[in-house]
Design a protein around this motif. Sequence first.
Motif, PDB file in Angstrom:
ATOM      1  N   THR A  94       4.118  18.867 -11.357  1.00 40.76           N
ATOM      2  CA  THR A  94       3.685  17.971 -10.297  1.00 40.76           C
ATOM      3  C   THR A  94       4.730  17.973  -9.195  1.00 40.76           C
ATOM      4  OG1 THR A  94       2.493  16.571 -11.860  1.00 40.76           O
ATOM      5  CG2 THR A  94       3.020  15.608  -9.723  1.00 40.76           C
ATOM      6  N   TYR A  95       4.268  18.150  -7.978  1.00 38.89           N
ATOM      7  CA  TYR A  95       5.154  18.199  -6.818  1.00 38.89           C
ATOM      8  C   TYR A  95       5.013  16.904  -6.029  1.00 38.89           C
ATOM      9  CZ  TYR A  95       5.736  23.082  -7.964  1.00 38.89           C
ATOM     10  OH  TYR A  95       6.037  24.252  -8.619  1.00 38.89           O
ATOM     11  N   PHE A  96       6.138  16.284  -5.786  1.00 37.52           N
ATOM     12  CA  PHE A  96       6.168  15.025  -5.055  1.00 37.52           C
ATOM     13  C   PHE A  96       6.929  15.185  -3.752  1.00 37.52           C
ATOM     14  CE2 PHE A  96       4.622  12.103  -8.248  1.00 37.52           C
ATOM     15  CZ  PHE A  96       5.003  12.642  -9.460  1.00 37.52           C
ATOM     16  N   GLN A 151      -0.599  17.683  -8.789  1.00 38.93           N
ATOM     17  CA  GLN A 151      -0.420  18.331 -10.086  1.00 38.93           C
ATOM     18  C   GLN A 151      -0.965  19.748  -9.997  1.00 38.93           C
ATOM     19  OE1 GLN A 151      -1.531  15.860 -13.472  1.00 38.93           O
ATOM     20  NE2 GLN A 151      -2.113  17.674 -14.605  1.00 38.93           N
ATOM     21  N   LEU A 152      -0.091  20.713 -10.170  1.00 45.10           N
ATOM     22  CA  LEU A 152      -0.462  22.122 -10.060  1.00 45.10           C
ATOM     23  C   LEU A 152      -0.619  22.744 -11.438  1.00 45.10           C
ATOM     24  CD1 LEU A 152      -0.847  24.780  -8.471  1.00 45.10           C
ATOM     25  CD2 LEU A 152       1.643  25.074  -8.571  1.00 45.10           C
ATOM     26  N   PRO A 190       0.356   6.745 -14.115  1.00 48.72           N
ATOM     27  CA  PRO A 190      -0.623   7.800 -13.812  1.00 48.72           C
ATOM     28  C   PRO A 190      -1.356   7.541 -12.503  1.00 48.72           C
ATOM     29  CG  PRO A 190      -0.768   7.145 -16.113  1.00 48.72           C
ATOM     30  CD  PRO A 190       0.165   6.177 -15.462  1.00 48.72           C
ATOM     31  N   GLY A 191      -1.365   8.534 -11.661  1.00 50.78           N
ATOM     32  CA  GLY A 191      -2.093   8.433 -10.395  1.00 50.78           C
ATOM     33  C   GLY A 191      -1.371   7.656  -9.303  1.00 50.78           C
ATOM     34  N   LEU A 192      -0.244   7.059  -9.638  1.00 55.98           N
ATOM     35  CA  LEU A 192       0.468   6.252  -8.642  1.00 55.98           C
ATOM     36  C   LEU A 192       1.798   6.866  -8.218  1.00 55.98           C
ATOM     37  CD1 LEU A 192      -0.142   2.628  -9.987  1.00 55.98           C
ATOM     38  CD2 LEU A 192      -1.357   3.840  -8.159  1.00 55.98           C
ATOM     39  N   GLY A 193       2.187   7.920  -8.856  1.00 55.85           N
ATOM     40  CA  GLY A 193       3.457   8.531  -8.507  1.00 55.85           C
ATOM     41  C   GLY A 193       4.630   7.664  -8.917  1.00 55.85           C
ATOM     42  N   LEU A 194       5.723   7.793  -8.198  1.00 51.90           N
ATOM     43  CA  LEU A 194       6.940   7.029  -8.481  1.00 51.90           C
ATOM     44  C   LEU A 194       7.054   5.873  -7.503  1.00 51.90           C
ATOM     45  CD1 LEU A 194       8.777  10.282  -8.892  1.00 51.90           C
ATOM     46  CD2 LEU A 194       9.355   8.444 -10.446  1.00 51.90           C
ATOM     47  N   GLY A 249       0.822  -1.200   0.000  1.00 54.44           N
ATOM     48  CA  GLY A 249       0.000   0.000   0.000  1.00 54.44           C
ATOM     49  C   GLY A 249       0.857   1.251   0.000  1.00 54.44           C
ATOM     50  N   GLN A 250       0.227   2.368  -0.226  1.00 60.21           N
ATOM     51  CA  GLN A 250       0.948   3.636  -0.291  1.00 60.21           C
ATOM     52  C   GLN A 250       1.493   3.979   1.074  1.00 60.21           C
ATOM     53  OE1 GLN A 250       0.964   4.785  -3.386  1.00 60.21           O
ATOM     54  NE2 GLN A 250       2.151   6.645  -3.107  1.00 60.21           N
ATOM     55  N   GLN A 251       2.794   4.214   1.151  1.00 62.58           N
ATOM     56  CA  GLN A 251       3.425   4.495   2.425  1.00 62.58           C
ATOM     57  C   GLN A 251       3.301   5.966   2.801  1.00 62.58           C
ATOM     58  OE1 GLN A 251       4.712   2.041   4.111  1.00 62.58           O
ATOM     59  NE2 GLN A 251       4.827   0.409   2.599  1.00 62.58           N
ATOM     60  N   VAL A 252       3.300   6.798   1.796  1.00 63.53           N
ATOM     61  CA  VAL A 252       3.209   8.244   2.023  1.00 63.53           C
ATOM     62  C   VAL A 252       2.009   8.774   1.238  1.00 63.53           C
ATOM     63  CG1 VAL A 252       4.346  10.461   1.703  1.00 63.53           C
ATOM     64  CG2 VAL A 252       5.692   8.468   2.369  1.00 63.53           C
ATOM     65  N   MET A 253       1.080   9.376   1.948  1.00 68.71           N
ATOM     66  CA  MET A 253      -0.111   9.924   1.325  1.00 68.71           C
ATOM     67  C   MET A 253       0.112  11.399   1.025  1.00 68.71           C
ATOM     68  SD  MET A 253      -1.846   7.213   1.356  1.00 68.71           S
ATOM     69  CE  MET A 253      -3.384   7.866   0.733  1.00 68.71           C
ATOM     70  N   GLN A 254      -0.341  11.810  -0.151  1.00 73.12           N
ATOM     71  CA  GLN A 254      -0.164  13.211  -0.533  1.00 73.12           C
ATOM     72  C   GLN A 254      -1.482  13.753  -1.067  1.00 73.12           C
ATOM     73  OE1 GLN A 254       3.103  13.873  -3.256  1.00 73.12           O
ATOM     74  NE2 GLN A 254       2.816  16.093  -3.286  1.00 73.12           N
ATOM     75  N   ILE A 255      -1.857  14.931  -0.594  1.00 74.69           N
ATOM     76  CA  ILE A 255      -3.069  15.602  -1.057  1.00 74.69           C
ATOM     77  C   ILE A 255      -2.813  17.079  -1.260  1.00 74.69           C
ATOM     78  CG2 ILE A 255      -4.679  13.983   0.006  1.00 74.69           C
ATOM     79  CD1 ILE A 255      -5.040  16.077   2.266  1.00 74.69           C
ATOM     80  N   PRO A 256      -3.586  17.716  -2.140  1.00 69.22           N
ATOM     81  CA  PRO A 256      -4.568  17.109  -3.035  1.00 69.22           C
ATOM     82  C   PRO A 256      -3.879  16.480  -4.246  1.00 69.22           C
ATOM     83  CG  PRO A 256      -4.434  19.448  -3.450  1.00 69.22           C
ATOM     84  CD  PRO A 256      -3.491  19.176  -2.308  1.00 69.22           C
ATOM     85  N   GLN A 257      -4.634  15.754  -5.040  1.00 71.60           N
ATOM     86  CA  GLN A 257      -4.054  15.147  -6.233  1.00 71.60           C
ATOM     87  C   GLN A 257      -3.904  16.186  -7.329  1.00 71.60           C
ATOM     88  OE1 GLN A 257      -6.144  11.676  -7.564  1.00 71.60           O
ATOM     89  NE2 GLN A 257      -4.678  11.226  -9.185  1.00 71.60           N
TER      90      GLN A 257
END
Lengths: 112, 113
Positions: free
Chosen positions: A86-88, A107-108, B39-43, A1-9
Amino acid sequence: GQQVMQIPQYQHVQEGEDFTTYCNSSTTLSNIQWYKQRPGGHPVFLIQLVKSGEVKKQKRLTFQFGEAKKNSSLHITATQTTDVGTYFCAGRRGSTLGRLYFGRGTQLTVWP
Amino acid sequence: EAQVTQNPRYLITVTGKKLTVTCSQNMNHEYMSWYRQDPGLGLRQIYYSMNVEVTDKGDVPEGYKVSRKEKRNFPLILESPSPNQTSLYFCASRPQGTGNTIYFGEGSWLTVV
């Protein structure tokens, strides 16, 4: 599963408005990094935060690392069209130094 | 010029046909890593290498192999590609020490039909 959650998309703003993206981890991170990816480009390293409660600034960008080292934010003041992308965020845990857990990115879009 | 070079940049291949995506860096970095971006999943991290002859799995290693026989190169091998490996792949490197900047390659678009 996703370890780091980021919002908004996604975030759409008019030029001059502020923008913030948030990252949250269920586990404590040893550090967190931020990247920017322009459309069609590759991720570019922006900054790394290591200390609890750390705040760093790069011109109009302000980065924060939470006191518990589980969350972080990137705030852009008075966005410009050059901020589009897009900022990660990406977090690292102390026990696995080679592993880097990326958020899904925000995504900005900036309207002139 | 400091850079991470990936080849090929674009590839369309067929299911089951083995392929290798090369990655080379000219900065004498110890650490190298492969990511895929969907897409939508990042890296998502596939494999990483802390130094020569040292490799470890990332989040999504299934269907991939890597090797690190020399410091500058870190090839990604798809022994039997499948359509779910269609993705944008990035190679990255950095000097030893987790505080150092990570440099990404330009990316390799891979389509498996």
